[in-house]
Design an enzyme around this catalytic site. Structure first.
Site, short mmCIF file in Angstrom:
data_model
loop_
_atom_site.label_atom_id
_atom_site.label_comp_id
_atom_site.label_asym_id
_atom_site.label_seq_id
_atom_site.Cartn_x
_atom_site.Cartn_y
_atom_site.Cartn_z
N ASP A 11 9.85 6.77 1.88
CA ASP A 11 9.02 7.25 0.61
C ASP A 11 8.81 5.46 0.05
OD1 ASP A 11 8.75 7.77 -2.07
OD2 ASP A 11 9.56 9.48 -1.50
N GLU A 41 4.44 5.55 4.20
CA GLU A 41 3.99 6.72 4.72
C GLU A 41 4.20 7.45 5.18
OE1 GLU A 41 2.35 9.42 4.22
OE2 GLU A 41 -0.11 8.26 3.83
N ASP A 45 -2.41 12.19 -3.34
CA ASP A 45 -2.10 13.80 -3.28
C ASP A 45 -2.81 13.53 -4.76
OD1 ASP A 45 -1.64 16.30 -3.36
OD2 ASP A 45 -0.19 16.56 -2.26
N LYS A 100 -2.52 21.56 -10.13
CA LYS A 100 -2.03 22.80 -10.88
C LYS A 100 -1.41 22.06 -11.91
CE LYS A 100 -1.64 26.66 -7.25
NZ LYS A 100 -1.12 27.19 -6.57
N THR A 103 -13.30 4.73 3.50
CA THR A 103 -12.54 5.35 4.78
C THR A 103 -13.13 6.97 5.70
OG1 THR A 103 -11.21 6.33 3.44
CG2 THR A 103 -10.86 4.41 4.33
N GLU A 125 0.57 -1.13 0.08
CA GLU A 125 -0.30 0.30 0.46
C GLU A 125 0.62 1.30 0.29
OE1 GLU A 125 -3.44 1.96 2.17
OE2 GLU A 125 -3.36 0.13 2.52
N ASP A 137 -11.02 10.76 -5.66
CA ASP A 137 -12.06 11.56 -6.17
C ASP A 137 -12.25 12.51 -7.03
OD1 ASP A 137 -10.51 12.44 -4.31
OD2 ASP A 137 -12.25 13.69 -3.01
#
Length: 241
Positions: free
Chosen positions: A122, A95, A144, A148, A218, A70, A180
């Site tokens: 990482d 994470e 993330d 932009k 979640t 994950e 999303d």
């Protein structure tokens, strides 16, 4: 122009994002100082110039039927649910956000789950030390979006990371991406549909509008739905070469 290399021969990588949030509670700090070292996969750490040694996954997860990865597990809700549902697999989570790692470590201590590996390194550095073809499933949940245009190169879905995924994923393995952000859906499809090593598995709209049967929603997803954003669920299969 090529990127400069570290002493171990791997390229230098910029990291974009937060490493720290609010101050950890005493119990969380204790777990970060003790439990994280117990659960961290060997050969990778958050370090300016870490050593790189391939992970012996059989030794780290003895007797497990498969190993999953994950990438960016947030607070760890999804990892806990998957590890609990599938005790026969070993699940590695990466994470860099310390507060999220601390939340997961607390949940592991409460639950007693024993088939998880956790690192604050990482995910790209983790993939460096995974054996070729060793991973049977990869999760990338709500990455993330870097909305932009000038920041799109920071998105996890990029050529370098796809090459690494192709290296560590076994033929037939699947990559699950939940997001999303509609533009991240388009971005992911453009990258993976143009790569002969992967195939988008959707046969119809319901395959990407409806979550996977074992998907545990979640808190982040619940917030996205409340705010009017529609989650999408993409699955890409690693093809044999």
């Amino acid at each position: 122009m090529t990127a400069p290399e570290r002493d171990d021969g791997a390229p230098w990588r910029n990291f974009y994002g937060r490493r720290h949030g609010k101050k950890l509670r005493r119990g969380q700090a204790r777990l970060m100082a003790t439990k994280l070292a117990e659960l961290a996969p060997p050969g990778v750490s958050w370090d300016k110039n870490p050593e790189r040694h391939p992970i012996d996954l059989e030794a780290f997860f003895p007797g497990k039927e498969a190993i999953w990865l994950e990438i960016g597990f947030g607070g760890g809700e999804h990892m806990i649910a998957q590890a609990s549902r599938y005790p026969e697999i070993g699940l590695i989570g990466a994470e860099p956000y310390i507060n999220g790692v601390a939340m997961l470590l607390s949940a592991i201590e409460r639950s007693g789950i024993q088939n998880l590996a956790v690192t604050d390194a990482d995910a790209r550095d983790v993939m460096d030390v995974l054996p070729p073809g060793s991973i049977s499933r990869v999760f990338l949940n709500y990455p993330d979006p870097w909305p932009k245009s000038r920041h799109h190169k920071r998105r996890f879905v990029n050529r370098e990371n796809i090459d690494q995924l192709a290296r560590v994923m076994a033929p037939g393995a699947d990559l699950r991406i939940a997001t999303d952000i509609e533009d991240y859906v388009r971005h992911s499809l453009e990258h993976f549909q143009n790569d002969p090593r992967f195939r988008w598995t959707a046969n119809g709209p319901e395959d990407w509008r409806v979550a996977w049967p074992d998907w545990p929603s979640t808190r982040y997803e619940a917030k996205a739905i409340r705010e009017g954003r529609k989650p999408r669920y993409l699955t890409f299969a690693r093809l044999a070469e």
